[in-house]
Design an enzyme around this catalytic site. Sequence first.
Site, PDB file in Angstrom:
ATOM      1  N   GLU A   1      59.680  -8.753 -39.281  1.00  0.00           N
ATOM      2  CA  GLU A   1      59.697  -9.668 -38.125  1.00  0.00           C
ATOM      3  C   GLU A   1      58.900  -9.109 -36.946  1.00  0.00           C
ATOM      4  OE1 GLU A   1      60.010 -12.951 -36.872  1.00  0.00           O
ATOM      5  OE2 GLU A   1      61.799 -12.935 -38.121  1.00  0.00           O
TER       6      GLU A   1
ATOM      7  N   GLY B   1      48.369   1.102 -19.637  1.00  0.00           N
ATOM      8  CA  GLY B   1      48.898   1.213 -20.998  1.00  0.00           C
ATOM      9  C   GLY B   1      49.110  -0.135 -21.677  1.00  0.00           C
TER      10      GLY B   1
ATOM     11  N   GLY C   1      56.007  -9.871 -31.710  1.00  0.00           N
ATOM     12  CA  GLY C   1      56.995  -8.990 -31.086  1.00  0.00           C
ATOM     13  C   GLY C   1      58.423  -9.448 -31.260  1.00  0.00           C
TER      14      GLY C   1
ATOM     15  N   GLY D   1      55.566  -4.020 -26.580  1.00  0.00           N
ATOM     16  CA  GLY D   1      56.428  -3.113 -25.814  1.00  0.00           C
ATOM     17  C   GLY D   1      57.486  -2.514 -26.722  1.00  0.00           C
TER      18      GLY D   1
ATOM     19  N   LYS E   1      51.136  -5.112 -38.762  1.00  0.00           N
ATOM     20  CA  LYS E   1      50.525  -6.400 -39.164  1.00  0.00           C
ATOM     21  C   LYS E   1      49.203  -6.226 -39.903  1.00  0.00           C
ATOM     22  CE  LYS E   1      49.917  -5.546 -34.602  1.00  0.00           C
ATOM     23  NZ  LYS E   1      50.846  -5.254 -33.511  1.00  0.00           N
TER      24      LYS E   1
ATOM     25  N   ASP F   1      43.920  -8.781 -34.141  1.00  0.00           N
ATOM     26  CA  ASP F   1      45.374  -8.611 -34.161  1.00  0.00           C
ATOM     27  C   ASP F   1      46.069  -9.971 -34.316  1.00  0.00           C
ATOM     28  OD1 ASP F   1      47.869  -6.848 -33.278  1.00  0.00           O
ATOM     29  OD2 ASP F   1      47.905  -8.667 -32.061  1.00  0.00           O
TER      30      ASP F   1
ATOM     31  N   LYS G   1      48.394 -11.508 -37.639  1.00  0.00           N
ATOM     32  CA  LYS G   1      49.710 -12.147 -37.500  1.00  0.00           C
ATOM     33  C   LYS G   1      49.677 -13.570 -38.050  1.00  0.00           C
ATOM     34  CE  LYS G   1      50.690  -9.387 -33.411  1.00  0.00           C
ATOM     35  NZ  LYS G   1      50.516  -9.303 -31.963  1.00  0.00           N
TER      36      LYS G   1
HETATM   37  N1  LIG Z   1      53.406  -0.972 -29.363  1.00  0.00           N
HETATM   38  C1  LIG Z   1      53.749  -2.257 -29.489  1.00  0.00           C
HETATM   39  O1  LIG Z   1      54.048  -2.941 -28.516  1.00  0.00           O
HETATM   40  C2  LIG Z   1      53.773  -2.889 -30.863  1.00  0.00           C
HETATM   41  C3  LIG Z   1      54.146  -4.241 -30.982  1.00  0.00           C
HETATM   42  C4  LIG Z   1      54.214  -4.822 -32.256  1.00  0.00           C
HETATM   43  C5  LIG Z   1      53.895  -4.060 -33.374  1.00  0.00           C
HETATM   44  N2  LIG Z   1      53.509  -2.769 -33.212  1.00  0.00           N
HETATM   45  C6  LIG Z   1      53.186  -1.999 -34.421  1.00  0.00           C
HETATM   46  O2  LIG Z   1      54.129  -0.951 -34.547  1.00  0.00           O
HETATM   47  C7  LIG Z   1      53.514   0.180 -35.176  1.00  0.00           C
HETATM   48  C8  LIG Z   1      53.716   1.405 -34.292  1.00  0.00           C
HETATM   49  O3  LIG Z   1      53.067   1.193 -33.049  1.00  0.00           O
HETATM   50  P1  LIG Z   1      53.304   2.168 -31.792  1.00  0.00           P
HETATM   51  O4  LIG Z   1      52.735   1.444 -30.625  1.00  0.00           O
HETATM   52  O5  LIG Z   1      54.724   2.630 -31.760  1.00  0.00           O
HETATM   53  O6  LIG Z   1      52.363   3.393 -32.192  1.00  0.00           O
HETATM   54  P2  LIG Z   1      52.215   4.792 -31.434  1.00  0.00           P
HETATM   55  O7  LIG Z   1      52.926   4.784 -30.132  1.00  0.00           O
HETATM   56  O8  LIG Z   1      50.776   5.136 -31.455  1.00  0.00           O
HETATM   57  O9  LIG Z   1      53.010   5.815 -32.392  1.00  0.00           O
HETATM   58  C9  LIG Z   1      52.574   6.083 -33.678  1.00  0.00           C
HETATM   59  C10 LIG Z   1      53.498   7.080 -34.335  1.00  0.00           C
HETATM   60  O10 LIG Z   1      53.120   7.174 -35.706  1.00  0.00           O
HETATM   61  C11 LIG Z   1      53.094   8.555 -36.064  1.00  0.00           C
HETATM   62  N3  LIG Z   1      52.185   8.709 -37.212  1.00  0.00           N
HETATM   63  C12 LIG Z   1      50.874   8.349 -37.318  1.00  0.00           C
HETATM   64  N4  LIG Z   1      50.427   8.602 -38.564  1.00  0.00           N
HETATM   65  C13 LIG Z   1      51.476   9.130 -39.260  1.00  0.00           C
HETATM   66  C14 LIG Z   1      51.652   9.577 -40.581  1.00  0.00           C
HETATM   67  N5  LIG Z   1      50.656   9.531 -41.476  1.00  0.00           N
HETATM   68  N6  LIG Z   1      52.863  10.035 -40.949  1.00  0.00           N
HETATM   69  C15 LIG Z   1      53.888  10.073 -40.058  1.00  0.00           C
HETATM   70  N7  LIG Z   1      53.794   9.654 -38.783  1.00  0.00           N
HETATM   71  C16 LIG Z   1      52.594   9.199 -38.395  1.00  0.00           C
HETATM   72  C17 LIG Z   1      52.657   9.281 -34.813  1.00  0.00           C
HETATM   73  O11 LIG Z   1      53.044  10.613 -34.947  1.00  0.00           O
HETATM   74  P3  LIG Z   1      52.917  11.687 -33.763  1.00  0.00           P
HETATM   75  O12 LIG Z   1      54.045  11.344 -32.814  1.00  0.00           O
HETATM   76  O13 LIG Z   1      53.122  12.988 -34.447  1.00  0.00           O
HETATM   77  O14 LIG Z   1      51.565  11.495 -33.164  1.00  0.00           O
HETATM   78  C18 LIG Z   1      53.441   8.495 -33.745  1.00  0.00           C
HETATM   79  O15 LIG Z   1      54.751   8.987 -33.614  1.00  0.00           O
HETATM   80  C19 LIG Z   1      52.046  -0.224 -35.391  1.00  0.00           C
HETATM   81  O16 LIG Z   1      51.892  -0.749 -36.678  1.00  0.00           O
HETATM   82  C20 LIG Z   1      51.826  -1.333 -34.373  1.00  0.00           C
HETATM   83  O17 LIG Z   1      50.801  -2.235 -34.773  1.00  0.00           O
HETATM   84  C21 LIG Z   1      53.442  -2.163 -31.993  1.00  0.00           C
END
Ligand SMILES: NC(=O)c1ccc[n+]([C@@H]2O[C@H](COP(=O)([O-])OP(=O)(O)OC[C@H]3O[C@@H](n4cnc5c(N)ncnc54)[C@H](OP(=O)(O)O)[C@@H]3O)[C@@H](O)[C@H]2O)c1
Length: 393
Positions: free
Chosen positions: A121, A179, A126, A294, A97, A193, A197
């Site tokens: 989406e 977490g 979420g 999540g 976002k 955040d 959105k």
């Molecule tokens: N978590 C949620 O509940 C949630 C909800 C809605 C939206 N989102 C969005 O979804 C996205 C991912 O969130 P997440 O919570 O899954 O993040 P996360 O758990 O911190 O995972 C981030 C991943 O991105 C990889 N990464 C970072 N920089 C990179 C690069 N330059 N090239 C390739 N890989 C790279 C990391 O690699 P490594 O594994 O090697 O460290 C890791 O695997 C974000 O934009 C977040 O805002 C998350």
Amino acid sequence: MSKKLNIGLFGFGVVGQGLYDVLNKTQGTKAQIHKICVKDRSKPRSLPSEYFTFDKEDILSSDEIDVVVELIDNAEDAFEIVSTALRKGKAVVTANKKMLAERFQELFDLQHRHQAPLLYEAATCGSIPIIRNLEEYYDNDFLSALEGIFNGTTNYILTKVFEENKSYQEVLRAAQVLGFAESDPTLDVEGFDAKYKLCILMAHAFGVFIEPQFVFNYGISKLSVHDIQYAREKNSKIKLVAHGRKHGEKLAVYVMPQFVDQGHLLYNVHNEYNGVVVEALFSDKQFFLGKGAGGHPTASAVLSDIAALTYDYRYEYKKLHQPINIRYSTDLEMKVYYRYSREEQLNRLRFNTILERYESQSYRYVIGTLQLSELIASEIEKEEGVFLVQVVV
Ligand SMILES: NC(=O)c1ccc[n+]([C@@H]2O[C@H](COP(=O)([O-])OP(=O)(O)OC[C@H]3O[C@@H](n4cnc5c(N)ncnc54)[C@H](OP(=O)(O)O)[C@@H]3O)[C@@H](O)[C@H]2O)c1
């Protein structure tokens, strides 16, 4: 006729691994993960090493990959990946976002110039399918408002603060251990955040692109026991609410805490859930509730976008083409509760009227009206020892 898609996935964290799971558990999805690009070479992975690459070109320059799914945690790198993929004519799905809100116009232009779809989406609320509904269902019903709880972390904290009689700081620390909150919670707790959105949703709800830097956001980090006690006395809770509302031809857009009483649709949105209230001319109020964060809930929205690409779906940004004469404006009078400790802090804000005033040895508050433009100009978010809550009449 839908086709089978080969996915190049960026990121294998919470959402990336969630996507791998939901794809495996969903029968009949015509898509498979072909390659996963990650960053840290030393991290142990739950899949065989041949899935992984550390070179983004293995995905971006591969003819075998039709869809780039971007699920990394860095907005600048994400923009590089997404814009390159669109320039190469690849379909893209993202959940980022911050990147979308900050680079919305450029990404909108790239989609059109290269005729490549960009779906997102999962970036807003979420698992709640709000963008697709705004695009398709509310195509003809003119909207008057879209507001809600868009951030699961702050809603989790506020739920526990009210349920468990604990301070904001205590609950935040517990949420970090579990977490539910990041070690640096600024983007969530200060309302950024939710604002990202909201800016994305404003384009789909009202056809208005708004840069997040111009939108007021006030978070919950300065919430005190006095504010909680005040809300309780009014049989209300405090929720962090994102607002987009039409006032004639003006569109007011902001994020700030709000008192919600038991009659409000957002009162019973608990923990990491998000809630979105849509008000439309003919259908009146409608309410969407779902998990706002999540791995699996977010991945379910990513999966839905991937499935939509199998039948060549793309956003048409239909509201941009509707004859709704509307523009973003900060010229709005609002009613607020302002809690402060020293008399000079009252002068930080220029109230139009003060309706109620309270003073005790430990704290003071006023209820008054002021302009949204005044809130923005005051930079009140920088003032310590004060707290603001909107009182909706
Ligand atoms: N978590 C949620 O509940 C949630 C909800 C809605 C939206 N989102 C969005 O979804 C996205 C991912 O969130 P997440 O919570 O899954 O993040 P996360 O758990 O911190 O995972 C981030 C991943 O991105 C990889 N990464 C970072 N920089 C990179 C690069 N330059 N090239 C390739 N890989 C790279 C990391 O690699 P490594 O594994 O090697 O460290 C890791 O695997 C974000 O934009 C977040 O805002 C998350």
